[in-house]
Design a protein around this motif. Structure first.
Motif, PDB file in Angstrom:
ATOM      1  N   ALA A 115       0.824  -1.210   0.000  1.00  0.00           N
ATOM      2  CA  ALA A 115       0.000   0.000   0.000  1.00  0.00           C
ATOM      3  C   ALA A 115       0.858   1.259   0.000  1.00  0.00           C
ATOM      4  CB  ALA A 115      -0.932  -0.014   1.220  1.00  0.00           C
ATOM      5  N   GLU A 116       1.940   1.247   0.794  1.00  0.00           N
ATOM      6  CA  GLU A 116       2.826   2.410   0.845  1.00  0.00           C
ATOM      7  C   GLU A 116       3.519   2.631  -0.492  1.00  0.00           C
ATOM      8  OE1 GLU A 116       4.251   2.398   5.529  1.00  0.00           O
ATOM      9  OE2 GLU A 116       5.137   0.960   4.117  1.00  0.00           O
ATOM     10  N   LEU A 117       3.942   1.535  -1.121  1.00  0.00           N
ATOM     11  CA  LEU A 117       4.583   1.654  -2.427  1.00  0.00           C
ATOM     12  C   LEU A 117       3.600   2.207  -3.456  1.00  0.00           C
ATOM     13  CD1 LEU A 117       6.934   1.221  -4.352  1.00  0.00           C
ATOM     14  CD2 LEU A 117       6.224  -1.161  -4.590  1.00  0.00           C
ATOM     15  N   GLU A 118       2.377   1.701  -3.461  1.00  0.00           N
ATOM     16  CA  GLU A 118       1.366   2.174  -4.410  1.00  0.00           C
ATOM     17  C   GLU A 118       1.105   3.666  -4.219  1.00  0.00           C
ATOM     18  OE1 GLU A 118      -1.595   2.931  -7.084  1.00  0.00           O
ATOM     19  OE2 GLU A 118      -0.119   1.292  -7.035  1.00  0.00           O
ATOM     20  N   GLN A 119       1.029   4.105  -2.972  1.00  0.00           N
ATOM     21  CA  GLN A 119       0.780   5.523  -2.701  1.00  0.00           C
ATOM     22  C   GLN A 119       1.897   6.396  -3.259  1.00  0.00           C
ATOM     23  OE1 GLN A 119       2.492   7.713  -0.308  1.00  0.00           O
ATOM     24  NE2 GLN A 119       1.102   9.376  -0.937  1.00  0.00           N
ATOM     25  N   ARG A 120       3.129   5.948  -3.119  1.00  0.00           N
ATOM     26  CA  ARG A 120       4.261   6.739  -3.618  1.00  0.00           C
ATOM     27  C   ARG A 120       4.328   6.744  -5.139  1.00  0.00           C
ATOM     28  NH1 ARG A 120       9.508   7.088   0.153  1.00  0.00           N
ATOM     29  NH2 ARG A 120       8.457   7.688   2.078  1.00  0.00           N
ATOM     30  N   VAL A 121       4.094   5.600  -5.741  1.00  0.00           N
ATOM     31  CA  VAL A 121       4.131   5.531  -7.203  1.00  0.00           C
ATOM     32  C   VAL A 121       3.031   6.404  -7.802  1.00  0.00           C
ATOM     33  CG1 VAL A 121       3.880   4.016  -9.211  1.00  0.00           C
ATOM     34  CG2 VAL A 121       5.192   3.245  -7.239  1.00  0.00           C
ATOM     35  N   GLN A 122       1.839   6.355  -7.228  1.00  0.00           N
ATOM     36  CA  GLN A 122       0.736   7.159  -7.742  1.00  0.00           C
ATOM     37  C   GLN A 122       1.010   8.648  -7.566  1.00  0.00           C
ATOM     38  OE1 GLN A 122      -1.665   6.432  -9.639  1.00  0.00           O
ATOM     39  NE2 GLN A 122      -2.683   8.427  -9.593  1.00  0.00           N
ATOM     40  N   GLN A 123       1.555   9.029  -6.423  1.00  0.00           N
ATOM     41  CA  GLN A 123       1.868  10.435  -6.214  1.00  0.00           C
ATOM     42  C   GLN A 123       2.946  10.892  -7.184  1.00  0.00           C
ATOM     43  OE1 GLN A 123       2.478  11.515  -2.159  1.00  0.00           O
ATOM     44  NE2 GLN A 123       2.740  13.689  -2.597  1.00  0.00           N
ATOM     45  N   SER A 124       3.936  10.037  -7.428  1.00  0.00           N
ATOM     46  CA  SER A 124       4.977  10.350  -8.399  1.00  0.00           C
ATOM     47  C   SER A 124       4.373  10.533  -9.791  1.00  0.00           C
ATOM     48  CB  SER A 124       6.027   9.234  -8.427  1.00  0.00           C
ATOM     49  OG  SER A 124       6.993   9.466  -9.412  1.00  0.00           O
ATOM     50  N   HIS A 125       3.417   9.679 -10.138  1.00  0.00           N
ATOM     51  CA  HIS A 125       2.750   9.752 -11.439  1.00  0.00           C
ATOM     52  C   HIS A 125       2.014  11.079 -11.598  1.00  0.00           C
ATOM     53  CE1 HIS A 125       0.727   8.362 -15.027  1.00  0.00           C
ATOM     54  NE2 HIS A 125      -0.465   8.508 -14.464  1.00  0.00           N
ATOM     55  N   VAL A 126       1.331  11.522 -10.545  1.00  0.00           N
ATOM     56  CA  VAL A 126       0.598  12.789 -10.588  1.00  0.00           C
ATOM     57  C   VAL A 126       1.560  13.965 -10.720  1.00  0.00           C
ATOM     58  CG1 VAL A 126      -0.887  14.344  -9.252  1.00  0.00           C
ATOM     59  CG2 VAL A 126      -1.381  11.885  -9.313  1.00  0.00           C
ATOM     60  N   VAL A 127       2.636  13.948  -9.923  1.00  0.00           N
ATOM     61  CA  VAL A 127       3.607  15.042  -9.949  1.00  0.00           C
ATOM     62  C   VAL A 127       4.320  15.098 -11.300  1.00  0.00           C
ATOM     63  CG1 VAL A 127       5.767  15.886  -8.933  1.00  0.00           C
ATOM     64  CG2 VAL A 127       3.923  15.077  -7.463  1.00  0.00           C
ATOM     65  N   ALA A 128       4.521  13.934 -11.936  1.00  0.00           N
ATOM     66  CA  ALA A 128       5.182  13.914 -13.238  1.00  0.00           C
ATOM     67  C   ALA A 128       4.412  14.737 -14.261  1.00  0.00           C
ATOM     68  CB  ALA A 128       5.340  12.472 -13.724  1.00  0.00           C
ATOM     69  N   LYS A 129       3.073  14.653 -14.211  1.00  0.00           N
ATOM     70  CA  LYS A 129       2.255  15.421 -15.154  1.00  0.00           C
ATOM     71  C   LYS A 129       2.391  16.918 -14.909  1.00  0.00           C
ATOM     72  CE  LYS A 129      -1.247  11.771 -15.588  1.00  0.00           C
ATOM     73  NZ  LYS A 129      -2.674  11.413 -15.380  1.00  0.00           N
ATOM     74  N   GLU A 130       2.548  17.294 -13.646  1.00  0.00           N
ATOM     75  CA  GLU A 130       2.681  18.711 -13.304  1.00  0.00           C
ATOM     76  C   GLU A 130       4.089  19.229 -13.584  1.00  0.00           C
ATOM     77  OE1 GLU A 130       1.651  18.643  -9.206  1.00  0.00           O
ATOM     78  OE2 GLU A 130      -0.501  18.281  -9.561  1.00  0.00           O
ATOM     79  N   TRP A 131       5.083  18.418 -13.233  1.00  0.00           N
ATOM     80  CA  TRP A 131       6.475  18.864 -13.352  1.00  0.00           C
ATOM     81  C   TRP A 131       6.885  19.049 -14.807  1.00  0.00           C
ATOM     82  CZ3 TRP A 131       9.675  21.086 -10.181  1.00  0.00           C
ATOM     83  CH2 TRP A 131      11.044  21.096 -10.442  1.00  0.00           C
TER      84      TRP A 131
END
Length: 443
Positions: free
Chosen positions: A23-39
Motif C-alpha cells: 500500500a505504501e509503495l502504491e501511494q508513492r508511485v501514484q503520487q509520483s505519477h501525478v507530480v510527473a504530469k505537473e512537473w
C-alpha cells in the motif's frame, strides 16, 4: 525484509528500517505519477531554482551528509566530503546550463520528458551516483523513483530530506525501501516510463530483461574491466601513482578499478617493490578521522568474499607481498594488499575485485599481453605505460579493449564513475529520458 544500516568501522547494527508495504509503495508511485504530469509543465526557471537550492543545501550540510555516508558505507570522511562537493557542483551546472542543452519550446524539434524514471544504484558512491543522474533528469522535466542499495537506508532518507528542504513538490523524488520482487513489479508498472541501473553485469542483465519485456528504455552503468600494462621502459613513478589511485581510493570499491597490473620481466621486481612500499604507508583506521588513509569495506560479506579470493590465489601459487590477512578487531577493515605472480586463470584476476587489493601478473612478451587481453573481450580500458610512444600505440591497436590510454591515468582528476550514457564533459546526458518530438506545419 528490513533494510539494515551497519557501521562498517565497527560491524555493529545502527538502524533497522522496514520495507515499504504494498500500500505504501502504491501511494508513492501514484503520487509520483501525478507530480510527473505537473512537473513536465514547469518552467526551466522553476526547475533551476530547485536544483540551485539543492546545491546550497548540499554545501550547507556537507559535514553531516558526509558523516552519514562514512558511517553507513565506510568511506573515508575526506572522500565523502569531496563527493558531497561534486554533487553540489553537478546541481549548479545543470541549473545554469540545462535549458541551453534542450531546444526552446517554440522549436520545431523538441525533447519532451518521459515522466517517471526508476533509478537503481549501487552502494559505492551513495550520493554521487544519484545526483549525477538526478540533476539533469529533473531539469529535463522528469520525476524519479530511487532505489538505493540495501545497506544505505540512512542515505536514502537524507536524499528525501534534501528534496523536501529545497522546496521540491512531494513526489518529485521518492526513495523506495523495497525488495527485489517489488522492484520487478515496479518495472512492469505502466506509470514507470524508463530506468537507469548501475552495478554488476549479472544484475544488469536481469533488470534489462525485465525492461525489455515492457519495451522500456534503460540506461546501464556496468562494472567494467580495467588493466594497467607496464612495459620495461615505463616511468615507474607515474605508473605507481596511477596504481594507487586505481585500486586504493574508496578502499578499492570502485566497480571500474584496475583488475590487475600486467608487467613485463625487466621492470616487474622494481614495480612490485615500489608499490609495496607505498602500500605499507596505508593504515586501516577510523574513517571519520581525517588522518585515516584506508577505511573499512562496506559490508562483512564483501570482506569475506575478497579474502576468499586472496586465499584461493595463495593456494594456487600466488605470492603475498603486503597484507592479505584478516586483521583482528571489530569492523570490516582489510589491509592494503598486494599479490604477486598471479596467474591469468586465477579467480582473483578473472572476477571483479572490490577491496584494497592489487594483483601483479608477470608476462613474458607483448604477444602474451595481446592474447591475455583478447580473452577478456572489448568492454573495458587498458592503460599502457611506456616511454616509447610509437611502441605503446602499436600495442594499443592490437588490444581488444574499446578504450586504450598511453601514459594516461584514467582516474586522474576524476575519481567518480562516468559510464551513465555520458554527454560531453563526462556528464549524464540530459536527453537520456526524453522523447524526440517533431512539429511540422503545412502552409
Amino acid at each position: 525484509m528490513a533494510f539494515i544500516s551497519y557501521h562498517p568501522a565497527t560491524g555493529r547494527e545502527a538502524e533497522r528500517v522496514a520495507t515499504l508495504s504494498a500500500a505504501e509503495l502504491e501511494q508513492r508511485v501514484q503520487q509520483s505519477h501525478v507530480v510527473a504530469k505537473e512537473w513536465r509543465q514547469s518552467s526551466f526557471a522553476d526547475r533551476s531554482a530547485v536544483l540551485n537550492r539543492l546545491a546550497s543545501l548540499l554545501s550547507a550540510n556537507r559535514e553531516r551528509l558526509a558523516l552519514t555516508m562514512t558511517r553507513e558505507m565506510g568511506k573515508l570522511l575526506s572522500e565523502a566530503l569531496v563527493e558531497i562537493d561534486r554533487c553540489a557542483l553537478e546541481c549548479t551546472y545543470f541549473a545554469t546550463q540545462g535549458q541551453a542543452m534542450l531546444p526552446l519550446a517554440r522549436s520545431m524539434t523538441t525533447f519532451e520528458p518521459m515522466g517517471t524514471v526508476l533509478l537503481l544504484t549501487s552502494w559505492r558512491f551513495p550520493l554521487w551516483q544519484v545526483f549525477r543522474m538526478l540533476a539533469p533528469t529533473l531539469m529535463a522535466g522528469n520525476v524519479v523513483l530511487l532505489k538505493l542499495a540495501e545497506n544505505l537506508p540512512r542515505c536514502a532518507r537524507e536524499i528525501e530530506w534534501l528534496l523536501a528542504e529545497a522546496g521540491a513538490p512531494r513526489g518529485l523524488v521518492f526513495s523506495l525501501l523495497i525488495d527485489k520482487l517489488q522492484v520487478a513489479s515496479l518495472i512492469a508498472d505502466p506509470r514507470v516510463k524508463a530506468m537507469a541501473f548501475s552495478g554488476n553485469r549479472q544484475d544488469a542483465s536481469q533488470v534489462a530483461a525485465l525492461a525489455g519485456q515492457q519495451l522500456k528504455p534503460i540506461v546501464l552503468e556496468l562494472d567494467e574491466t580495467e588493466l594497467h600494462v607496464i612495459l620495461d621502459d615505463a616511468d615507474l613513478e607515474l605508473a605507481v601513482d596511477a596504481a594507487m589511485r586505481s585500486r586504493f581510493r574508496n578502499a578499492g570499491q570502485l566497480g571500474y578499478a584496475a583488475r590487475g597490473f600486467i608487467v613485463t620481466p625487466g621492470i616487474a621486481d622494481d614495480f612490485v617493490a615500489r608499490l609495496s612500499a607505498r602500500l605499507s604507508e596505508l593504515q586501516c583506521g577510523d574513517p571519520e578521522q581525517e588522518t585515516a588513509t584506508l577505511g573499512p569495506l562496506a559490508t562483512g560479506l564483501q570482506r569475506d568474499e575478497l579474502h576468499q579470493q586472496v586465499t584461493a590465489a595463495l593456494a594456487a601459487g600466488a605470492r603475498a607481498v603486503v597484507g592479505c590477512e584478516l586483521p583482528a578487531g571489530e569492523g570490516w577493515h582489510y589491509p592494503a594488499s598486494l599479490l604477486d605472480e598471479v596467474a591469468p586463470k586465477m579467480e582473483v584476476f578473472r572476477q571483479q575485485l572490490s577491496g584494497p587489493l592489487a594483483c601483479v601478473i608477470r608476462v613474458p612478451s607483448l604477444d602474451a599481453i595481446t592474447d591475455l587481453c583478447q580473452e577478456l573481450g572489448p568492454d573495458g580500458t587498458a592503460s599502457i605505460w611506456t616511454r616509447d610512444l610509437a611502441r605503446g600505440e602499436q600495442l594499443a591497436r592490437r588490444l581488444s579493449f574499446g578504450r586504450c590510454l598511453i601514459n594516461m591515468d584514467p582516474h586522474q582528476g576524476k575519481g567518480y564513475p562516468s559510464g551513465f550514457n555520458p554527454a560531453p564533459e563526462g556528464r549524464f546526458n540530459i536527453k537520456a529520458f526524453c522523447h524526440l518530438k517533431t512539429l511540422l506545419v503545412s502552409v
